[in-house]
Design an enzyme around this catalytic site. Structure first.
Site, mmCIF file in Angstrom:
data_model
loop_
_atom_site.group_PDB
_atom_site.id
_atom_site.type_symbol
_atom_site.label_atom_id
_atom_site.label_comp_id
_atom_site.label_asym_id
_atom_site.label_seq_id
_atom_site.Cartn_x
_atom_site.Cartn_y
_atom_site.Cartn_z
ATOM 1 N N CYS A 68 -5.896 -9.878 39.407
ATOM 2 C CA CYS A 68 -6.841 -10.080 38.301
ATOM 3 C C CYS A 68 -6.088 -10.195 36.981
ATOM 4 O O CYS A 68 -5.012 -9.629 36.826
ATOM 5 C CB CYS A 68 -7.809 -8.895 38.184
ATOM 6 S SG CYS A 68 -8.965 -8.718 39.548
ATOM 7 N N ASP A 69 -6.708 -10.908 36.056
ATOM 8 C CA ASP A 69 -6.187 -10.923 34.702
ATOM 9 C C ASP A 69 -7.347 -11.151 33.744
ATOM 10 O O ASP A 69 -8.203 -11.995 33.990
ATOM 11 C CB ASP A 69 -5.145 -12.019 34.500
ATOM 12 C CG ASP A 69 -4.398 -11.816 33.194
ATOM 13 O OD1 ASP A 69 -3.449 -10.996 33.189
ATOM 14 O OD2 ASP A 69 -4.770 -12.434 32.181
ATOM 15 N N SER A 70 -7.382 -10.364 32.679
ATOM 16 C CA SER A 70 -8.481 -10.453 31.716
ATOM 17 C C SER A 70 -7.985 -10.861 30.340
ATOM 18 O O SER A 70 -6.862 -10.541 29.951
ATOM 19 C CB SER A 70 -9.187 -9.098 31.586
ATOM 20 O OG SER A 70 -9.752 -8.693 32.811
ATOM 21 N N GLY A 105 -9.984 -13.474 35.495
ATOM 22 C CA GLY A 105 -9.632 -14.275 36.655
ATOM 23 C C GLY A 105 -9.476 -13.356 37.858
ATOM 24 O O GLY A 105 -8.879 -12.293 37.743
#
Length: 197
Positions: A68-70, A105
């Site tokens: 994940c990436d924010s 993501g």
């Protein structure tokens, strides 16, 4: 039982998955986030999520790897973790009283066969109007320096968020409904992953 691997150092993501019945193993990817570029904030957070999951899955023989990436999208620009207290102050002065989109993501890779599914979750965040003194006090806690968009929903930053439209988990760093859809695409049922107490 299928091993779940979280390719992220985020305590908030881990806590959310644990509270939802999973017990993921954490393996931090070590991806150089500054080396990855994309044409839009949405594409960038997806590329970063995919990179993290791919690096971790490459060293495993099985299990489901979640990357994940924010980041916060404001005026078409992507804002990840701020680099300094001064940057936090400038961001909050620019964000207060406005709306942004918190993008996360999500990429899930089945390390046994390499199948991959990915999607971006988006939640609208309506920022309050903290005073300059409140912003300074928030920066002094150190909290906004460690999170995408320089704010939290579940910490001290929550005082300065008037509301959201969409999934609150996505703002914390991982969307459970989105993740359930991705697991389903891979043929995995979420209740089958729940830890039996």
């Amino acid at each position: 039982m299928t091993q779940i691997v979280l390719a992220s150092a985020s305590p908030a993501r881990l806590a959310l998955l644990r509270s939802a019945g999973l017990d993921p193993k954490v393996i931090v990817s070590g991806v150089d986030e500054d080396a990855i570029t994309a044409d839009s904030p949405s594409e960038l957070c997806l590329a970063l999520a995919r990179a993290k999951a791919t690096v971790v899955a490459a060293d495993l023989n099985g299990g489901l790897v979640i990357g994940c990436d924010s980041m916060l999208e404001l005026d078409g620009r992507a804002y990840g973790k701020p680099s300094s207290p001064e940057e936090v102050v400038a961001r909050w002065r620019g964000m207060r009283g406005r709306e942004g989109r918190l993008l996360t993501g999500h990429c899930v890779i089945d390390a046994a066969d390499g199948r991959e599914v990915a999607e971006v979750g988006a939640t609208v965040v309506r920022f309050g109007n903290p005073t300059d003194d409140e912003i300074a006090a928030y920066v002094a806690t150190g909290e906004p320096l460690h999170v995408a968009g320089a704010f939290t929903l579940d910490g001290r930053g929550g005082w300065f968020v008037d509301g959201i439209e969409g999934d609150h988990g996505n703002v914390l760093g991982i969307s459970l409904p989105l993740l359930r859809r991705l697991f389903g695409t891979l043929g995995v049922s979420v209740p089958a992953l729940w830890q039996r107490s």
